[in-house]
Design an enzyme around this catalytic site. Structure first.
Site, mmCIF file in Angstrom:
data_model
loop_
_atom_site.group_PDB
_atom_site.id
_atom_site.type_symbol
_atom_site.label_atom_id
_atom_site.label_comp_id
_atom_site.label_asym_id
_atom_site.label_seq_id
_atom_site.Cartn_x
_atom_site.Cartn_y
_atom_site.Cartn_z
ATOM 1 C CB THR A 60 -26.209 -21.798 59.544
ATOM 2 O OG1 THR A 60 -25.866 -22.322 60.863
ATOM 3 C CG2 THR A 60 -26.688 -20.697 59.426
ATOM 4 C CB SER A 61 -25.864 -23.496 54.146
ATOM 5 O OG SER A 61 -24.228 -22.998 54.584
ATOM 6 C CG HIS A 83 -20.766 -17.341 56.961
ATOM 7 N ND1 HIS A 83 -20.725 -18.167 55.651
ATOM 8 C CD2 HIS A 83 -19.998 -18.093 57.923
ATOM 9 C CE1 HIS A 83 -19.819 -18.936 55.742
ATOM 10 N NE2 HIS A 83 -19.432 -18.997 57.320
ATOM 11 C CB THR A 119 -18.050 -15.994 60.792
ATOM 12 O OG1 THR A 119 -19.488 -16.912 60.682
ATOM 13 C CG2 THR A 119 -17.097 -17.204 60.672
ATOM 14 C CE1 TYR A 157 -42.180 -42.755 44.614
ATOM 15 C CE2 TYR A 157 -40.927 -41.914 46.482
ATOM 16 C CZ TYR A 157 -41.187 -41.879 45.087
ATOM 17 O OH TYR A 157 -40.539 -40.876 44.492
ATOM 18 N N GLY A 169 -34.470 -37.725 52.471
ATOM 19 C CA GLY A 169 -33.680 -38.498 53.409
ATOM 20 C C GLY A 169 -33.360 -37.504 54.523
#
Lengths: 479, 479
Positions: B141-142, B180, B239, B325, B347
């Site tokens: 979630t961050s 949170h 939370t 690339y 990635g």
């Protein structure tokens, strides 16, 4: 059933087209567009996986994959990920899973030893409390850059007496123009001013590595203009052409200005476990942080990026959170590491397990052998390119990536050469028998041949070269 | 061998101490401190895993785990993660793995249908190019907060005509004090000024949810002071106590100031697949983004956080990178989604597979049944607490979390009650038969009883309650 699937997949992956021929939107035409109401036997799910998903995959595990960098894998790595998924622990604090935290620290410590990192980077936690060095496993190099950028940013703001964030407009960051684009993205995320992000030009004379003299000039000019040099990213093995920025010389420049130096050795860091490649990170004892990704070249499946920093307090000062529901005696005692305070978010998977299982099972010697075997295959490919005068190797090969192209010959202009190389790449990729990506180096369109996918053997490299030669001959014939 | 390990683990996990009794540094005393040089048979690795790692794990998969929120899991989820790890594909662009991108988009679309999200959030990619809505799967979630904060920040900077980042000192963000802590951390990462991050006080009168009147007052005061309201985080299921911020009312306030509204439904979002809980996100059609984590309560192992945004261009404007690339025909055609441009780094793992496999295998009905069963068990626990006059339920239960405590009784002060509850928690956790975490609500020390770990049945909830009663009686006896 899923284990059988994987065995079959690895047996057949060599014969699958490495780059699939599917059109955008293909999957939605094969699978139902709404979620089912009722449950289905698991073999229905697996059937759809085999029939709809696999044919649309680009097979990174194929021995005919030569694009980007390989994502190397291994049985121990997969087993580690599987077990971690099944235990499904969330080790944000030490207490939330002592073994997950301690295993991650141990795995980082082992890998630091393989890389001969200075002990100042090693996590020392004992009765006397936390030492200053330490590491953490993150998902990507981007995250490693982001957390260190934020730590460096906050330290620089404090240094220049900024009231809150206001001083950020004075902070500058530096990297060679060959640095991965994600570095510039992370600077943006951390709020650095676009006008203060310096991309230092590189050239053929330095094999496209960062030139410390140019770096010094850029920094000095900024200091003269009242700006605050904050962070320098130093890449060991650039994505484009595997250039190696000179770590020691960059650290020497940085020291004069109190700037943070980070080494991004995402790909080539793995090679540094071999003594003959270790010199590429010489000077690491004078930088602030280093990251490398075993998920790239150390047989550990995605995702696993290791970050070590010399002073963890600078990270935790910027990243620590202690809501009431995460407070516990162990954290308050100061004798444990809470890894949530060294990363972007709070939640975290048990990534240390697979990395440890890879090192525990294969040992240093086999991991080194794996690196050397890939490098030898790349050298063989390089020799083949050099032996065919229609081609040229564009930059010296440092690791297992060969940057080559059809050189302008027989009256070809540079523009013709670019067209021919583009055409060659497209034809190769369409065959399904090889997948290569390209880059631009010094304004030239260049093909990247990255050796090292998990299932690759010499014969695959040879076949790919034969295919390249044959395709080039065919193209010439058609002209 | 690792599959056998997992079967054994799940068979035995009920009998293992849920919170281990190990001391900091225990693992290093059991395992060798240097990496081995030679390879070892895999069963050596597995033996060390069983003997050294398992005894130091906090068992999130234990039916006696009631801490934090459960990390629910399932066979289909684990299989999906396993297969994704084995294929080890990196789907940063569509071309880098068409099936990985399209499966992720499909899985998000299915889940959006289960949640009855407005179609404006759904990823529509077709011949006419990308629509504006869309989603992405992230790790935490961050990350969902960070990427939307950056997009909102950049949009606000453009709106207020900032030259570069300079205007950031004028941007303000808002959330209830129950939000949170990672939200405040993400604001810090994105460079918001600490002085401009507003934590709106909540109280018992609103069950600790964000009060739209107070929000409006805070925003209006900032606007009057020349500041620029940029982002409001609205939590559905906090939370600490599962408070639900009123989405519609918050959206109404935000609209007046052009501020971005994000819904963080990390935990409780999963419940919204049941019609009886869907009202908690009513008003979602007027917010800018929503995230929820199937790795919390939807049987999908870590990590899997789904983020949907109404206008993906606002994300990609801030997050897009296109190094040479990664250029390819499909991306340039504009007919595909490149998910790297909607996330922190570049990635990425193939997370969509496990989420799809969970929905495909279990179907909507079974997933709803799973949520309802957990809620019923929590209700049963709540009833037990209410029936014992030594205890009280501190805030109304909304989902499967019960916040309760020993209430001050028989001459106990508030301070005595805090001491008793702390003592109770510590004693319970030391038994190894239950693991509960605590929080502070309205200044009170409160125990959190979170139902729902994957292996939990009614009998475990009953046993835990009996243990709580018995331990409380013992404590009284010793006084």
């Amino acid at each position: 059933m899923s284990v059988d699937f994987i065995c079959d997949y690895y047996k057949s992956v060599e014969s699958l087209p490495v780059l699939p021929g599917v059109e955008p939107g293909y999957l939605r035409r094969l699978l139902q567009s709404a979620p089912p109401t009722c449950s289905a036997p698991f073999n229905v799910t697996m059937k759809e996986l085999r029939e709809a998903v696999v044919p649309g995959m680009t097979h990174w595990a194929s021995p005919n994959f030569f694009a980007f960098f390989p994502a190397t894998n291994s049985a121990a790595g997969i087993a580690g990920e599987l077990i971690a998924s099944a235990m499904n622990t969330v080790g944000f604090t030490w207490q939330a899973s002592p073994a997950a935290t301690e295993m991650e620290v141990l795995a980082l410590d082992w890998l630091a030893q393989l890389l001969r990192l200075p002990t100042s980077f090693v996590n020392r936690t004992g009765a006397a409390g936390r030492g200053t060095g330490g590491g953490v496993i993150l998902g990507t190099t981007s995250e490693a850059m982001l957390v260190t950028l934020v730590a460096a940013r906050d330290a620089a703001l404090r240094r220049c007496g900024s009231n809150g964030i206001a001083g950020i407009t004075r902070l500058t960051v530096y990297a060679a123009d060959q640095t991965h684009s994600t570095f510039f993205k992370m600077c943006h995320l951390a709020g650095f001013d676009p006008a203060n992000i310096r991309s230092i030009p590189t050239g053929e004379e330095n094999d496209y590595a960062l030139d410390p003299t140019r770096l010094l000039e850029a920094i000095q000019a900024d200091v003269d203009a009242g700006l605050v040099p904050t962070y320098i990213c130093c890449t060991v093995g650039t994505t484009s052409s595997n250039a190696v920025d000179p770590v020691g010389a960059v650290a020497d420049v940085a020291t004069r200005f109190n700037a943070w130096v980070h080494i991004d050795a995402a790909y080539a860091g793995s090679a540094c476990i071999c003594p003959e490649f270790r010199h590429h990170i010489d000077g690491v004892e004078r930088v602030d942080s280093i990251s490398m990704s075993p998920h790239k070249w150390l047989m550990t499946c995605l995702d696993c990026t290791c970050l070590w920093v010399r002073d963890t307090h600078r990270l935790t000062n910027s990243l620590e959170t202690t809501p009431e529901y995460l407070k516990n005696g162990a954290s308050e005692s100061g004798t444990v590491t809470d890894l949530k305070d060294m990363q972007v978010g709070i939640g975290r998977r048990f990534r240390g397990l697979k990395l440890w299982m890879v090192m525990r099972t294969y040992g240093a010697a086999k991991l080194q052998e794996h690196i050397r075997s890939d490098v030898a295959m790349a050298r063989m490919f390089e020799d083949s390119v050099r032996a065919d005068d229609r081609f040229e190797v564009v930059v010296p090969r440092n690791f297992a990536l060969v940057c080559f192209r059809i050189r302008p010959h027989g009256g070809m202009t540079e523009e013709d050469a670019e067209g021919a190389n583009r055409e060659l790449m497209e034809r190769l990729n369409k065959t399904g028998k090889a997948y290569l990506a390209h880059t631009a180096v010094g304004g030239k369109f260049v093909l990247r041949f990255a050796v090292g996918s998990s299932t690759q053997e010499e014969r695959h490299v040879r076949s790919a070269w034969e295919l390249i030669q044959k395709t080039t001959t065919e193209m010439k014939g058609e002209m």
